[in-house]
Design an enzyme around this catalytic site. Structure first.
Site, PDB file in Angstrom:
ATOM      1  N   ARG A 110     -13.154  -2.909  -7.972  1.00 31.22           N
ATOM      2  CA  ARG A 110     -12.912  -3.661  -6.753  1.00 31.22           C
ATOM      3  C   ARG A 110     -14.218  -3.763  -5.969  1.00 31.22           C
ATOM      4  NH1 ARG A 110      -8.861  -1.557  -2.075  1.00 31.22           N
ATOM      5  NH2 ARG A 110     -10.513  -0.010  -1.927  1.00 31.22           N
TER       6      ARG A 110
ATOM      7  N   TYR B 247     -11.117   1.606  10.185  1.00 29.39           N
ATOM      8  CA  TYR B 247     -12.331   2.045   9.468  1.00 29.39           C
ATOM      9  C   TYR B 247     -12.735   1.148   8.305  1.00 29.39           C
ATOM     10  CZ  TYR B 247      -8.611   4.494   6.811  1.00 29.39           C
ATOM     11  OH  TYR B 247      -7.475   4.808   6.117  1.00 29.39           O
ATOM     12  N   LYS B 248     -12.024   0.050   8.096  1.00 33.19           N
ATOM     13  CA  LYS B 248     -12.392  -0.850   6.996  1.00 33.19           C
ATOM     14  C   LYS B 248     -13.316  -1.953   7.543  1.00 33.19           C
ATOM     15  CE  LYS B 248      -8.423   0.673   4.433  1.00 33.19           C
ATOM     16  NZ  LYS B 248      -6.964   0.612   4.326  1.00 33.19           N
TER      17      LYS B 248
ATOM     18  N   PHE C 214       0.850  -1.188   0.000  1.00 34.87           N
ATOM     19  CA  PHE C 214       0.000   0.000   0.000  1.00 34.87           C
ATOM     20  C   PHE C 214       0.894   1.249   0.000  1.00 34.87           C
ATOM     21  CE2 PHE C 214      -2.948   3.096   1.801  1.00 34.87           C
ATOM     22  CZ  PHE C 214      -4.123   2.782   1.147  1.00 34.87           C
TER      23      PHE C 214
ATOM     24  N   ASP D 144       1.070  -5.339   8.042  1.00 37.55           N
ATOM     25  CA  ASP D 144      -0.040  -4.390   8.016  1.00 37.55           C
ATOM     26  C   ASP D 144      -1.318  -5.207   7.784  1.00 37.55           C
ATOM     27  OD1 ASP D 144      -1.987  -2.511   7.392  1.00 37.55           O
ATOM     28  OD2 ASP D 144      -0.534  -1.134   6.488  1.00 37.55           O
TER      29      ASP D 144
HETATM   30  C1  LIG Z   1      -6.215   1.683   4.464  1.00 32.41           C
HETATM   31  C2  LIG Z   1      -4.784   1.401   4.647  1.00 32.41           C
HETATM   32  C3  LIG Z   1      -3.949   2.309   5.282  1.00 32.41           C
HETATM   33  C4  LIG Z   1      -4.505   3.609   5.727  1.00 32.41           C
HETATM   34  O1  LIG Z   1      -3.618   4.378   6.414  1.00 32.41           O
HETATM   35  P1  LIG Z   1      -4.098   5.736   7.081  1.00 32.41           P
HETATM   36  O2  LIG Z   1      -2.939   6.176   7.842  1.00 32.41           O
HETATM   37  O3  LIG Z   1      -5.310   5.408   7.909  1.00 32.41           O
HETATM   38  O4  LIG Z   1      -4.502   6.662   5.998  1.00 32.41           O
HETATM   39  C5  LIG Z   1      -2.616   1.966   5.447  1.00 32.41           C
HETATM   40  N1  LIG Z   1      -2.130   0.793   4.993  1.00 32.41           N
HETATM   41  C6  LIG Z   1      -2.919  -0.085   4.366  1.00 32.41           C
HETATM   42  C7  LIG Z   1      -2.355  -1.375   3.896  1.00 32.41           C
HETATM   43  C8  LIG Z   1      -4.257   0.192   4.164  1.00 32.41           C
HETATM   44  O5  LIG Z   1      -5.040  -0.675   3.534  1.00 32.41           O
END
Ligand SMILES: *Cc1c(COP(=O)(O)O)cnc(C)c1O
Length: 411
Positions: A370, A221-222, A124, A196
């Site tokens: 997606r 938040y997911k 990511f 992660d």
């Molecule tokens: C959604 C997501 C993030 C989000 O990071 P924020 O700091 O909340 O913006 C980070 N890493 C991964 C792999 C994600 O899917």
């Protein structure tokens, strides 16, 4: 597969009643819970209490009376249960990006004098950007970022690697890394791992303690439905806590913040991974959203997710109109997270046309549509109806309408 068959599958679904806990708008088929989980009714109720009662009436006394001060740990322990972590290793704090930064430094410290941070190009982007920022700060002598393709990870895991950091489920392809296997390989080379869990927590079984994971971060938040910008979490294995340090040494991670001493002295254990004051409104929302998991088993969630994903792929592959959709990532379901994705040259416009029909998925550049499969509220009939809409959008070419071509800031 007919719609009636999907209805039968939904009637037999152990998790069927969980959907009633969510305030889903009528007529919407929500396939984007891997980006922003929907609103649980319990959150609306709890936020009203926290705002009007705790903040409004109890005011500053709430830090003690309503135990706000311990919310990062209380919420952290609820997350711990979903990721196979015994108590004392998880704190809910900051954002995933910030937590990743902190733990990359922790890992470099634990594994000094090694300097290499290994990851995949497909990780990511924020994870890569934070590592790049850290590299700039520390300089080559103390931090070197090595990025390889997914297929090269194993061969790039040599004995100079300090930390292997990867995202368990790839946000684009949905591919699932074998966490246990890669963790073992890393350890054989004397590397630590930082996983992660943003796209897997709440969707895929995770056993951090059993798999001997060192460090982990993840998003609230997911699939955890904590609300937009909900606080994130981090995990540090008990065996590392006595030596582990982090660079953002704020007062909330101090051994005695209200002594207001001029010198930083870390709290013991996971508490030292806090930095500043927690955002109580956001954390209270995530905390109560996590409460829903008291009677939900991640294994049941995974089983339903596999059934929904299988159905999605099956329906798409049986439909001649959808021939131009190409599955992205592996189609071996046990090597995927809880999303299905397809590439198509007009993916963006197709997703927009679906959204106009109340079927909400999302688009990821350059050409991926997606669909997040969140088993707490997505039903087999939703998948059936979504694929029917997809067929209509593609066969009628309604996605070619000018309104569906303009890219918005957030895709
Ligand atoms: C959604 C997501 C993030 C989000 O990071 P924020 O700091 O909340 O913006 C980070 N890493 C991964 C792999 C994600 O899917």
């Amino acid at each position: 597969m007919k719609r009636e068959d999907c209805e039968a599958l939904d009637r037999a679904d152990k998790l069927a009643t969980v959907r009633d806990r969510f305030d889903l708008p009528d007529g919407v088929i929500y396939l984007d819970g891997n980006s922003l989980g929907p609103l649980p009714y319990s959150v609306t109720k709890r936020l009203k209490e926290v705002v009007e009662g705790e903040w409004g009436i109890d005011l500053i006394r709430s830090w003690n009376h309503n135990d706000w001060i311990n919310l990062p740990f209380v919420t952290g322990e609820k997350i711990a249960k979903l990721i196979g972590a015994a108590p004392g290793q998880v704190i809910c704090t900051d954002s995933t990006s910030i937590n990743l930064f902190k733990l990359l430094v922790t890992g470099l410290g634990l594994n000094a004098p090694k300097t290499v941070l290994l990851s995949s190009h497909t990780n990511f982007p924020t994870d890569l950007y934070m590592a790049q920022g850290l590299g700039g700060l520390l300089g080559d002598g103390r931090c070197q970022l090595r990025l390889v393709s997914d297929s090269e990870i194993e061969s790039a895991l040599t004995d100079d690697v300090a930390v292997l950091f990867l995202t368990h489920v790839d946000f684009r392809s949905g591919n699932l890394h074998n966490m246990q296997h890669l963790t073992n390989l890393a350890h054989e080379q004397g590397a630590l791992v930082l996983w992660d869990l943003s796209h897997s927590v709440g969707a895929v079984p995770i056993n951090l303690d059993e798999w001997q994971v060192d460090l982990a971060v993840g998003c609230g938040y997911k699939f955890l439905n904590g609300g937009p910008g909900a606080p994130a979490f981090l995990y540090v294995a008990t065996r590392h806590l006595p030596q582990a340090t982090q660079p953002l040494s704020g007062w909330m991670g101090h051994a005695d913040p209200f002594a207001f001493a001029p010198e930083y002295r870390p709290a013991s254990g996971i508490a030292s991974f806090a930095s500043g004051t927690p955002g109580i409104l956001g954390m209270a929302a995530l905390d109560v959203a996590l409460g829903q998991w008291h009677d939900i088993n991640v294994a049941d969630v995974r089983a339903k997710s596999l059934s929904l994903c299988r159905l999605f792929y099956q329906l798409v592959s049986q439909e001649p109109m959808l021939e131009a959709l190409c599955p992205v990532g592996t189609t071996l379901l046990d090597q995927r997270g809880s999303q299905v994705c397809f590439s198509h040259p007009d993916a963006y416009a197709i997703v927009q046309a679906l959204v106009a029909r109340q079927v909400i998925g999302d688009f990821r550049a350059p050409d991926i549509m997606r669909f997040g499969i969140a088993p707490l509220y997505v039903r087999h009939v939703d998948v059936f109806d979504a694929v029917r809409h997809l067929c209509e959008v593609v066969s009628s070419e309604e996605f070619k309408a000018p309104a569906f071509q303009n890219k918005t800031a957030v895709t």
